[in-house]
Design an enzyme around this catalytic site. Structure first.
Site, PDB file in Angstrom:
ATOM      1  N   ASP A  30       0.859  -1.194   0.000  1.00  0.00           N
ATOM      2  CA  ASP A  30       0.000   0.000   0.000  1.00  0.00           C
ATOM      3  C   ASP A  30       0.892   1.240   0.000  1.00  0.00           C
ATOM      4  OD1 ASP A  30      -3.205   0.571   1.101  1.00  0.00           O
ATOM      5  OD2 ASP A  30      -1.749   2.218   1.082  1.00  0.00           O
ATOM      6  N   HIS A  95     -10.444  -4.951  -2.857  1.00  0.00           N
ATOM      7  CA  HIS A  95      -9.077  -5.179  -2.376  1.00  0.00           C
ATOM      8  C   HIS A  95      -9.114  -5.628  -0.933  1.00  0.00           C
ATOM      9  CE1 HIS A  95     -10.196  -0.935  -1.915  1.00  0.00           C
ATOM     10  NE2 HIS A  95      -9.469  -0.924  -0.802  1.00  0.00           N
ATOM     11  N   LEU A  96      -8.209  -6.536  -0.606  1.00  0.00           N
ATOM     12  CA  LEU A  96      -8.034  -6.967   0.777  1.00  0.00           C
ATOM     13  C   LEU A  96      -6.790  -6.293   1.320  1.00  0.00           C
ATOM     14  CD1 LEU A  96      -9.478  -9.523  -0.697  1.00  0.00           C
ATOM     15  CD2 LEU A  96      -8.879 -10.686   1.421  1.00  0.00           C
TER      16      LEU A  96
HETATM   17  P1  AMP Z   1      -9.674   1.697   0.813  1.00  0.00           P
HETATM   18  O1  AMP Z   1      -9.705   2.979   1.598  1.00  0.00           O
HETATM   19  O2  AMP Z   1     -10.036   0.492   1.627  1.00  0.00           O
HETATM   20  O3  AMP Z   1     -10.465   1.795  -0.465  1.00  0.00           O
HETATM   21  O4  AMP Z   1      -8.164   1.463   0.438  1.00  0.00           O
HETATM   22  C1  AMP Z   1      -7.553   1.951  -0.711  1.00  0.00           C
HETATM   23  C2  AMP Z   1      -6.080   1.830  -0.459  1.00  0.00           C
HETATM   24  O5  AMP Z   1      -5.397   1.930  -1.698  1.00  0.00           O
HETATM   25  C3  AMP Z   1      -5.513   2.914   0.459  1.00  0.00           C
HETATM   26  O6  AMP Z   1      -4.930   2.311   1.596  1.00  0.00           O
HETATM   27  C4  AMP Z   1      -4.481   3.612  -0.426  1.00  0.00           C
HETATM   28  O7  AMP Z   1      -3.346   4.003   0.297  1.00  0.00           O
HETATM   29  C5  AMP Z   1      -4.163   2.541  -1.449  1.00  0.00           C
HETATM   30  N1  AMP Z   1      -3.681   3.007  -2.740  1.00  0.00           N
HETATM   31  C6  AMP Z   1      -4.243   3.924  -3.553  1.00  0.00           C
HETATM   32  N2  AMP Z   1      -3.522   4.079  -4.676  1.00  0.00           N
HETATM   33  C7  AMP Z   1      -2.472   3.233  -4.571  1.00  0.00           C
HETATM   34  C8  AMP Z   1      -1.352   2.919  -5.419  1.00  0.00           C
HETATM   35  N3  AMP Z   1      -1.155   3.523  -6.603  1.00  0.00           N
HETATM   36  N4  AMP Z   1      -0.456   1.996  -4.987  1.00  0.00           N
HETATM   37  C9  AMP Z   1      -0.627   1.396  -3.793  1.00  0.00           C
HETATM   38  N5  AMP Z   1      -1.664   1.633  -2.964  1.00  0.00           N
HETATM   39  C10 AMP Z   1      -2.573   2.547  -3.342  1.00  0.00           C
END
Ligand code: AMP
Length: 109
Positions: A30, A95-96
């Site tokens: 992440d 996503h998990l």
């Molecule tokens: P959620 O809030 O459960 O939808 O989690 C989305 C997650 O995606 C967050 O923890 C972000 O930090 C992560 N995220 C968003 N864009 C990226 C990226 N390009 N690479 C890695 N993680 C990402």
């Protein structure tokens, strides 16, 4: 889903350091880690959230997450699937979260 960031990661249009990948899924760190180890495991197919996934696909994904977490985090881990507004979902591609490397608190924020 041409504007979905996780579809772009799954298609290798946005580079990430994958810690696991197969035909159907990919796991990577992440970008904004909430624990010393914070991985995301996503299906390559665009599925908006946990309600939209089939039982078979969700079962495979959960087992993969558990296997990956067991390998990376032998002292324990937490799997999280944020869903919808109150659930804190910000990316609308299933996503998990695999979190670990420190003791987790309860209740979560
Ligand atoms: P959620 O809030 O459960 O939808 O989690 C989305 C997650 O995606 C967050 O923890 C972000 O930090 C992560 N995220 C968003 N864009 C990226 C990226 N390009 N690479 C890695 N993680 C990402």
């Amino acid at each position: 889903m041409s504007e979905c960031i996780f579809c772009k990661i799954a298609a290798h249009q946005i580079p990430v350091k994958a810690v696991y990948e197969d035909e159907h899924s990919i796991a990577f760190a992440d970008v904004n880690p909430q624990s010393p180890t914070h991985l995301l495991l996503i299906p390559k197919q665009h599925i908006a959230n946990v309600n939209a996934g089939s039982a078979e696909m969700l079962g495979h994904l959960l087992k993969k997450a558990a296997n990956l977490a067991e390998r990376e985090l032998p002292d324990g881990f937490r799997l999280v699937i944020n869903t919808g507004g109150d659930g804190g979902q910000t990316v609308h591609h299933l996503h998990l979260h695999i979190l670990g490397g420190r003791p987790m608190t309860w209740p979560p924020g």
